[in-house]
Design a protein around this motif. Sequence first.
Motif, PDB file in Angstrom:
ATOM      1  N   MET A  30       0.837  -1.186   0.000  1.00 35.12           N
ATOM      2  CA  MET A  30       0.000   0.000   0.000  1.00 35.12           C
ATOM      3  C   MET A  30       0.885   1.254   0.000  1.00 35.12           C
ATOM      4  N   VAL A  31       1.954   1.230   0.783  1.00 35.15           N
ATOM      5  CA  VAL A  31       2.873   2.365   0.804  1.00 35.15           C
ATOM      6  C   VAL A  31       3.562   2.532  -0.550  1.00 35.15           C
ATOM      7  N   MET A  32       3.841   1.426  -1.217  1.00 34.44           N
ATOM      8  CA  MET A  32       4.485   1.481  -2.532  1.00 34.44           C
ATOM      9  C   MET A  32       3.502   1.757  -3.665  1.00 34.44           C
ATOM     10  N   ALA A  33       2.224   1.928  -3.322  1.00 36.04           N
ATOM     11  CA  ALA A  33       1.163   2.215  -4.303  1.00 36.04           C
ATOM     12  C   ALA A  33       1.062   1.123  -5.366  1.00 36.04           C
ATOM     13  N   GLN A  34       1.052  -0.120  -4.918  1.00 30.86           N
ATOM     14  CA  GLN A  34       0.916  -1.271  -5.813  1.00 30.86           C
ATOM     15  C   GLN A  34      -0.348  -2.049  -5.417  1.00 30.86           C
ATOM     16  N   PRO A  35      -1.482  -1.759  -6.055  1.00 31.80           N
ATOM     17  CA  PRO A  35      -2.743  -2.397  -5.661  1.00 31.80           C
ATOM     18  C   PRO A  35      -2.721  -3.923  -5.745  1.00 31.80           C
ATOM     19  N   ALA A  36      -2.052  -4.479  -6.739  1.00 32.38           N
ATOM     20  CA  ALA A  36      -2.030  -5.948  -6.865  1.00 32.38           C
ATOM     21  C   ALA A  36      -1.330  -6.587  -5.665  1.00 32.38           C
ATOM     22  N   GLY A  37      -0.243  -5.987  -5.215  1.00 34.82           N
ATOM     23  CA  GLY A  37       0.467  -6.504  -4.045  1.00 34.82           C
ATOM     24  C   GLY A  37      -0.351  -6.362  -2.783  1.00 34.82           C
ATOM     25  N   PHE A  38      -1.082  -5.241  -2.671  1.00 40.35           N
ATOM     26  CA  PHE A  38      -1.967  -5.045  -1.521  1.00 40.35           C
ATOM     27  C   PHE A  38      -3.008  -6.155  -1.454  1.00 40.35           C
ATOM     28  N   TRP A  39      -3.662  -6.425  -2.575  1.00 44.89           N
ATOM     29  CA  TRP A  39      -4.700  -7.458  -2.580  1.00 44.89           C
ATOM     30  C   TRP A  39      -4.114  -8.847  -2.378  1.00 44.89           C
ATOM     31  N   ALA A  40      -2.883  -9.078  -2.816  1.00 48.67           N
ATOM     32  CA  ALA A  40      -2.216 -10.353  -2.534  1.00 48.67           C
ATOM     33  C   ALA A  40      -2.001 -10.504  -1.025  1.00 48.67           C
ATOM     34  N   GLY A  41      -1.608  -9.415  -0.373  1.00 48.01           N
ATOM     35  CA  GLY A  41      -1.449  -9.446   1.080  1.00 48.01           C
ATOM     36  C   GLY A  41      -2.763  -9.712   1.790  1.00 48.01           C
ATOM     37  N   MET A  42      -3.833  -9.107   1.301  1.00 42.18           N
ATOM     38  CA  MET A  42      -5.141  -9.352   1.911  1.00 42.18           C
ATOM     39  C   MET A  42      -5.587 -10.792   1.695  1.00 42.18           C
ATOM     40  N   ALA A  43      -5.215 -11.379   0.562  1.00 44.84           N
ATOM     41  CA  ALA A  43      -5.518 -12.796   0.323  1.00 44.84           C
ATOM     42  C   ALA A  43      -4.755 -13.669   1.328  1.00 44.84           C
ATOM     43  N   ILE A  44      -3.531 -13.286   1.659  1.00 43.22           N
ATOM     44  CA  ILE A  44      -2.759 -14.029   2.661  1.00 43.22           C
ATOM     45  C   ILE A  44      -3.454 -13.949   4.019  1.00 43.22           C
ATOM     46  N   VAL A  45      -4.025 -12.793   4.343  1.00 39.62           N
ATOM     47  CA  VAL A  45      -4.766 -12.647   5.600  1.00 39.62           C
ATOM     48  C   VAL A  45      -5.927 -13.636   5.640  1.00 39.62           C
ATOM     49  N   VAL A  46      -6.677 -13.720   4.565  1.00 42.25           N
ATOM     50  CA  VAL A  46      -7.818 -14.648   4.496  1.00 42.25           C
ATOM     51  C   VAL A  46      -7.331 -16.097   4.593  1.00 42.25           C
ATOM     52  N   ILE A  47      -6.238 -16.399   3.918  1.00 37.28           N
ATOM     53  CA  ILE A  47      -5.678 -17.756   3.964  1.00 37.28           C
ATOM     54  C   ILE A  47      -5.289 -18.110   5.399  1.00 37.28           C
ATOM     55  N   GLY A  48      -4.747 -17.146   6.140  1.00 39.63           N
ATOM     56  CA  GLY A  48      -4.402 -17.389   7.542  1.00 39.63           C
ATOM     57  C   GLY A  48      -5.619 -17.781   8.362  1.00 39.63           C
ATOM     58  N   GLY A  49      -6.734 -17.081   8.142  1.00 42.16           N
ATOM     59  CA  GLY A  49      -7.962 -17.435   8.856  1.00 42.16           C
ATOM     60  C   GLY A  49      -8.483 -18.804   8.481  1.00 42.16           C
ATOM     61  N   VAL A  50      -8.413 -19.135   7.199  1.00 38.19           N
ATOM     62  CA  VAL A  50      -8.882 -20.446   6.732  1.00 38.19           C
ATOM     63  C   VAL A  50      -8.004 -21.562   7.303  1.00 38.19           C
ATOM     64  N   ILE A  51      -6.687 -21.358   7.294  1.00 45.98           N
ATOM     65  CA  ILE A  51      -5.785 -22.380   7.825  1.00 45.98           C
ATOM     66  C   ILE A  51      -6.007 -22.564   9.324  1.00 45.98           C
ATOM     67  N   GLY A  52      -6.192 -21.464  10.063  1.00 42.70           N
ATOM     68  CA  GLY A  52      -6.493 -21.574  11.493  1.00 42.70           C
ATOM     69  C   GLY A  52      -7.780 -22.331  11.746  1.00 42.70           C
ATOM     70  N   TRP A  53      -8.802 -22.060  10.936  1.00 45.52           N
ATOM     71  CA  TRP A  53     -10.090 -22.750  11.092  1.00 45.52           C
ATOM     72  C   TRP A  53      -9.943 -24.243  10.782  1.00 45.52           C
ATOM     73  N   ILE A  54      -9.201 -24.566   9.714  1.00 39.97           N
ATOM     74  CA  ILE A  54      -8.993 -25.970   9.350  1.00 39.97           C
ATOM     75  C   ILE A  54      -8.226 -26.692  10.452  1.00 39.97           C
ATOM     76  N   MET A  55      -7.177 -26.061  10.963  1.00 41.94           N
ATOM     77  CA  MET A  55      -6.404 -26.696  12.040  1.00 41.94           C
ATOM     78  C   MET A  55      -7.255 -26.897  13.293  1.00 41.94           C
ATOM     79  N   SER A  56      -8.130 -25.935  13.586  1.00 41.16           N
ATOM     80  CA  SER A  56      -9.029 -26.078  14.730  1.00 41.16           C
ATOM     81  C   SER A  56      -9.993 -27.243  14.516  1.00 41.16           C
ATOM     82  N   ALA A  57     -10.491 -27.382  13.292  1.00 44.30           N
ATOM     83  CA  ALA A  57     -11.389 -28.490  12.979  1.00 44.30           C
ATOM     84  C   ALA A  57     -10.666 -29.839  13.052  1.00 44.30           C
ATOM     85  N   MET A  58      -9.352 -29.821  12.835  1.00 43.90           N
ATOM     86  CA  MET A  58      -8.564 -31.051  12.915  1.00 43.90           C
ATOM     87  C   MET A  58      -8.202 -31.415  14.358  1.00 43.90           C
ATOM     88  N   GLY A  59      -8.614 -30.590  15.312  1.00 43.45           N
ATOM     89  CA  GLY A  59      -8.360 -30.897  16.713  1.00 43.45           C
ATOM     90  C   GLY A  59      -7.168 -30.176  17.308  1.00 43.45           C
TER      91      GLY A  59
END
Length: 82
Positions: A30-59
């Motif tokens: 965002m500081v570098m004014a690169q929208p594609a990189g910003f949205w890639a970072g936001m996708a990583i945030v979502v992936i983190g939540g999904v991985i945490g949820w999957i690991m929680s479901a795995m016990g």
Amino acid sequence: MAGSSHGHTPAAWTGVTIAFIGFCVAGAFMVMAQPAGFWAGMAIVVIGGVIGWIMSAMGMGMPKDVHKPLATAQPESADAKG
């Protein structure tokens, strides 16, 4: 919350760590004014939540019955405190 071990599980640590990395990536792009990189970072945030949820479901998260005594506890009224 310190007495309840809230968030002290592999699922929580992994999900939050991945999400934190995603926020750092998104912030840098965002500081570098690169929208594609910003949205890639936001996708990583979502992936983190999904991985945490999957690991929680795995016990690897907090057991479901840990918080049942807290849900049934009655809060003290202001008059009872003295």
